[in-house]
Design a protein around this motif. Structure first.
Motif, PDB file in Angstrom:
ATOM      1  N   LEU A   1      65.097  35.138  51.994  1.00 54.50           N
ATOM      2  CA  LEU A   1      64.558  36.334  51.351  1.00 54.50           C
ATOM      3  C   LEU A   1      65.655  37.112  50.636  1.00 54.50           C
ATOM      4  O   LEU A   1      66.807  37.142  51.095  1.00 54.50           O
ATOM      5  CB  LEU A   1      63.910  37.240  52.394  1.00 54.50           C
ATOM      6  CG  LEU A   1      62.712  36.689  53.160  1.00 54.50           C
ATOM      7  CD1 LEU A   1      62.231  37.727  54.175  1.00 54.50           C
ATOM      8  CD2 LEU A   1      61.590  36.298  52.221  1.00 54.50           C
ATOM      9  N   PRO A   2      65.317  37.774  49.534  1.00 57.34           N
ATOM     10  CA  PRO A   2      66.272  38.707  48.928  1.00 57.34           C
ATOM     11  C   PRO A   2      66.663  39.777  49.950  1.00 57.34           C
ATOM     12  O   PRO A   2      65.879  40.132  50.832  1.00 57.34           O
ATOM     13  CB  PRO A   2      65.472  39.319  47.766  1.00 57.34           C
ATOM     14  CG  PRO A   2      64.370  38.356  47.495  1.00 57.34           C
ATOM     15  CD  PRO A   2      64.030  37.707  48.806  1.00 57.34           C
ATOM     16  N   ALA A   3      67.856  40.293  49.809  1.00 52.52           N
ATOM     17  CA  ALA A   3      68.375  41.253  50.790  1.00 52.52           C
ATOM     18  C   ALA A   3      67.451  42.452  50.965  1.00 52.52           C
ATOM     19  O   ALA A   3      67.238  42.933  52.091  1.00 52.52           O
ATOM     20  CB  ALA A   3      69.762  41.708  50.372  1.00 52.52           C
TER      21      ALA A   3
ATOM     22  N   VAL B   1      61.594  43.292  56.324  1.00 54.41           N
ATOM     23  CA  VAL B   1      61.004  42.346  57.276  1.00 54.41           C
ATOM     24  C   VAL B   1      61.674  42.472  58.633  1.00 54.41           C
ATOM     25  O   VAL B   1      60.998  42.458  59.677  1.00 54.41           O
ATOM     26  CB  VAL B   1      61.104  40.908  56.734  1.00 54.41           C
ATOM     27  CG1 VAL B   1      60.714  39.902  57.813  1.00 54.41           C
ATOM     28  CG2 VAL B   1      60.203  40.742  55.507  1.00 54.41           C
ATOM     29  N   THR B   2      62.984  42.602  58.638  1.00 59.20           N
ATOM     30  CA  THR B   2      63.707  42.739  59.909  1.00 59.20           C
ATOM     31  C   THR B   2      63.270  44.004  60.647  1.00 59.20           C
ATOM     32  O   THR B   2      63.072  43.990  61.874  1.00 59.20           O
ATOM     33  CB  THR B   2      65.218  42.764  59.665  1.00 59.20           C
ATOM     34  OG1 THR B   2      65.614  41.541  59.035  1.00 59.20           O
ATOM     35  CG2 THR B   2      65.981  42.929  60.966  1.00 59.20           C
ATOM     36  N   ALA B   3      63.110  45.096  59.921  1.00 60.22           N
ATOM     37  CA  ALA B   3      62.653  46.343  60.542  1.00 60.22           C
ATOM     38  C   ALA B   3      61.243  46.169  61.106  1.00 60.22           C
ATOM     39  O   ALA B   3      60.945  46.632  62.217  1.00 60.22           O
ATOM     40  CB  ALA B   3      62.684  47.479  59.525  1.00 60.22           C
ATOM     41  N   PHE B   4      60.371  45.501  60.344  1.00 60.54           N
ATOM     42  CA  PHE B   4      59.008  45.271  60.831  1.00 60.54           C
ATOM     43  C   PHE B   4      59.018  44.408  62.094  1.00 60.54           C
ATOM     44  O   PHE B   4      58.306  44.702  63.065  1.00 60.54           O
ATOM     45  CB  PHE B   4      58.154  44.600  59.759  1.00 60.54           C
ATOM     46  CG  PHE B   4      56.855  44.084  60.296  1.00 60.54           C
ATOM     47  CD1 PHE B   4      55.789  44.935  60.515  1.00 60.54           C
ATOM     48  CD2 PHE B   4      56.710  42.734  60.631  1.00 60.54           C
ATOM     49  CE1 PHE B   4      54.601  44.475  61.058  1.00 60.54           C
ATOM     50  CE2 PHE B   4      55.524  42.261  61.157  1.00 60.54           C
ATOM     51  CZ  PHE B   4      54.463  43.126  61.373  1.00 60.54           C
TER      52      PHE B   4
END
Length: 202
Positions: free
Chosen positions: A72-74, A80-83
């Motif tokens: 994934l783009p940064a 996504v990581t936060a979700f």
């Protein structure tokens, strides 16, 4: 007449493992829109649709993330990581389904089925043409043609099923609840492909 299973594979929709996490109204997820797939998540949505689901605007979305987050783009990876942190805190990683899939966040929705069917109700199943190309979770079955069928034949197939299938052809439970497993639905008799376009149009 032929069995429906000769024309179509019947598949129950995907199990998310934690609907409260993976099913969303959309904007409240904080995720990029491309990971939010409009889906039929309630049987009542099929009953209300009638002959055809023409729009996905009123549907909720299922969150379907890729397996490899490194690609994934940064900017997307941060969201996504936060979700996923919130999802893990809500117990989504510990559900039975999540513990038996790899990676745990990959819901893996199937492609849109051209016909969607309810399978458990105190009434005959709804057979709905999926013109909106919505996905579906495990409250519905998807009918996937084994060989391509033109739109008119798909319309005819759905119309025939709506007019001919009764609750009594399913597995009847107390209170008149009728349930159709995928195999039960595949055994329903329908016209051969050459006759489907003769069915009443939508």
């Amino acid at each position: 007449m032929v069995e429906l299973g000769e024309l179509c594979r019947v598949h129950r929709g995907q199990v998310t493992g934690a609907n409260k996490v993976w099913i969303t109204a959309g904007a409240d997820s904080g995720l990029p829109a491309r990971f939010l797939l409009p889906a039929v998540t309630r049987a009542s949505e099929l009953f209300r649709a009638g002959d055809a689901l023409a729009s996905s605007a009123a549907l909720r979305c299922v969150i379907d993330l890729p397996a490899d987050l490194r690609a994934l783009p940064a900017s997307e990876r941060v969201l996504v990581t936060a979700f996923l942190g919130r999802a893990r805190a809500a117990g989504a990683a510990e559900s039975y389904v999540a513990r038996h899939r790899s990676p745990w966040w990959r819901v893996r929705l199937a492609d849109p089925a051209p016909i969607l069917a309810s399978y458990m109700a105190r009434r005959p199943p709804a057979f709905v043409r999926n013109l909106a190309a919505a996905r579906h979770v495990n409250i519905a079955h998807g009918l996937y043609p084994r060989d391509p069928l033109p739109p008119a034949a798909l319309d005819g197939l759905a119309a025939y099923l709506r007019s001919s299938v009764t609750a009594g052809q399913g597995r009847l439970y107390a209170g008149g609840l009728a349930k159709f497993e995928p195999g039960d639905m595949e055994r329903l008799l329908v016209p051969a492909p050459g006759m489907l376009e003769c069915q009443p149009p939508l």
